[in-house]
Design an enzyme around this catalytic site. Sequence first.
Site, short mmCIF file in Angstrom:
data_model
loop_
_atom_site.label_atom_id
_atom_site.label_comp_id
_atom_site.label_asym_id
_atom_site.label_seq_id
_atom_site.Cartn_x
_atom_site.Cartn_y
_atom_site.Cartn_z
N ASN A 87 0.82 -1.22 0.00
CA ASN A 87 0.00 0.00 0.00
C ASN A 87 0.85 1.27 0.00
OD1 ASN A 87 -2.47 1.77 0.79
ND2 ASN A 87 -0.99 2.09 2.44
N TYR A 123 3.95 9.69 -11.79
CA TYR A 123 3.21 8.88 -10.80
C TYR A 123 2.46 7.75 -11.51
CZ TYR A 123 -0.45 7.89 -7.28
OH TYR A 123 -1.32 7.29 -6.40
N THR A 170 -8.04 10.90 2.13
CA THR A 170 -7.04 10.57 3.16
C THR A 170 -6.24 11.85 3.44
OG1 THR A 170 -5.23 10.04 1.63
CG2 THR A 170 -6.76 8.24 2.17
N LYS A 181 2.96 3.67 -11.13
CA LYS A 181 1.88 2.75 -10.76
C LYS A 181 1.66 1.71 -11.86
CE LYS A 181 0.51 4.27 -6.67
NZ LYS A 181 0.81 3.44 -5.46
N1 LIG Z 1 -5.53 8.93 -1.67
C1 LIG Z 1 -5.80 8.81 -2.97
O1 LIG Z 1 -6.62 9.54 -3.56
C2 LIG Z 1 -5.13 7.71 -3.77
C3 LIG Z 1 -5.55 7.54 -5.10
C4 LIG Z 1 -4.97 6.52 -5.85
C5 LIG Z 1 -3.99 5.71 -5.28
N2 LIG Z 1 -3.61 5.93 -3.98
C6 LIG Z 1 -2.57 5.06 -3.43
O2 LIG Z 1 -3.04 4.50 -2.21
C7 LIG Z 1 -1.93 4.26 -1.33
C8 LIG Z 1 -2.20 4.91 0.02
O3 LIG Z 1 -2.43 6.31 -0.17
P1 LIG Z 1 -2.94 7.24 1.02
O4 LIG Z 1 -3.72 8.33 0.40
O5 LIG Z 1 -3.54 6.42 2.11
O6 LIG Z 1 -1.54 7.85 1.52
P2 LIG Z 1 -1.19 8.65 2.87
O7 LIG Z 1 -0.11 9.60 2.46
O8 LIG Z 1 -2.43 9.16 3.54
O9 LIG Z 1 -0.57 7.51 3.81
C9 LIG Z 1 0.57 6.81 3.38
C10 LIG Z 1 1.30 6.20 4.59
O10 LIG Z 1 2.46 5.56 4.05
C11 LIG Z 1 3.59 5.90 4.83
N3 LIG Z 1 4.77 5.86 3.98
C12 LIG Z 1 5.13 6.76 3.02
N4 LIG Z 1 6.29 6.40 2.46
C13 LIG Z 1 6.67 5.25 3.05
C14 LIG Z 1 7.79 4.39 2.90
N5 LIG Z 1 8.76 4.68 2.02
N6 LIG Z 1 7.87 3.25 3.67
C15 LIG Z 1 6.89 2.97 4.58
N7 LIG Z 1 5.82 3.77 4.78
C16 LIG Z 1 5.70 4.89 4.03
C17 LIG Z 1 3.30 7.31 5.35
O11 LIG Z 1 4.04 7.60 6.54
C18 LIG Z 1 1.78 7.24 5.60
O12 LIG Z 1 1.49 6.82 6.92
C19 LIG Z 1 -0.70 4.81 -2.06
O13 LIG Z 1 -0.05 3.73 -2.74
C20 LIG Z 1 -1.28 5.79 -3.06
O14 LIG Z 1 -0.44 5.99 -4.18
C21 LIG Z 1 -4.16 6.90 -3.21
#
Ligand SMILES: NC(=O)c1ccc[n+]([C@@H]2O[C@H](COP(=O)([O-])OP(=O)(O)OC[C@H]3O[C@@H](n4cnc5c(N)ncnc54)[C@H](O)[C@@H]3O)[C@@H](O)[C@H]2O)c1
Length: 262
Positions: free
Chosen positions: A92, A163, A198, A167
């Site tokens: 994730n 990005y 988030t 992905k």
């Molecule tokens: N939020 C969105 O709209 C969205 C949309 C499409 C995809 N995503 C994907 O969903 C996933 C989660 O996104 P989110 O919005 O919950 O992110 P977020 O930024 O809210 O949370 C991410 C968490 O990952 C941790 N993290 C970051 N880099 C890290 C690393 N190198 N090693 C370990 N931990 C690490 C951070 O400390 C944080 O707690 C990601 O892969 C993101 O690309 C999110």
Amino acid sequence: MSGTDLDFDLGGRRALVTGAGAGVGAGIADQLASAGVHVVVNDIDPDRAGAVADRIVGAGGTSSTAVFDVTDHDAVRAAVAATGPIDVLVNNAGNAGVEGFGRLVDFVDTTPADWNAFMSVNVHGVLNCTHAVLPSMIERGWGRVITIISDSARSGGSRMAVYGAAKAAAAGLTRGIAGEVGRHGITVNNIALGTIRTEATESLWSGTDNAELQRQILSGYPIRRPGEPADVAWVTAMLASPRASWITGQTIPVNGGFSQAL
Ligand SMILES: NC(=O)c1ccc[n+]([C@@H]2O[C@H](COP(=O)([O-])OP(=O)(O)OC[C@H]3O[C@@H](n4cnc5c(N)ncnc54)[C@H](O)[C@@H]3O)[C@@H](O)[C@H]2O)c1
């Protein structure tokens, strides 16, 4: 309906969820724990990882933490060796830019530092974690690898080229691995997200200043709201479940219907 109302038949399994200290990962950790899974909560931030593990234990589940940076190959291997066998890996941890969503710029304005930041977490993080857990899954003849990607892997999107490319690389990687490990009882799938509410996106949704931008974004979604971590979490638990043993090499969109427009 609460998570406990859904019987995913996952009791006694062990999952590693990366980046589970916040957002989507934390929602997945909660859902898997409520299905009886011991959740190893990974985050680069120890306080975040600890808070989620404590919350799970407080709710009657079992959990531990593994604090490491998914981009650090040696740290990932050491942590996975220390946690014991992992049945379910959820890749994730990811980012949306060097400075979160604030650093989305046109490709011509990006730098090699930007490219490395996208590639290291979204691609190398998945390589490191998947490579570390697979040998033990193969040995035990069962496993689930689920990688969180983005609609942008397919759709592209202005100011999201690198990005989206990162992905897309992760999606291709996991599809390829699926072909190799299916005979060992291991499924490997991706979940492609639309915009999820988030911390990474909160600045978009809070306040009224962004009303026009919010309207524009949501106009691409037949279900006119951003997703929530819980929307992703139950699909992750479904794919992790033994009942999903005939789904592999797939990308499941969880995106409020956004893919209709692709
Ligand atoms: N939020 C969105 O709209 C969205 C949309 C499409 C995809 N995503 C994907 O969903 C996933 C989660 O996104 P989110 O919005 O919950 O992110 P977020 O930024 O809210 O949370 C991410 C968490 O990952 C941790 N993290 C970051 N880099 C890290 C690393 N190198 N090693 C370990 N931990 C690490 C951070 O400390 C944080 O707690 C990601 O892969 C993101 O690309 C999110």
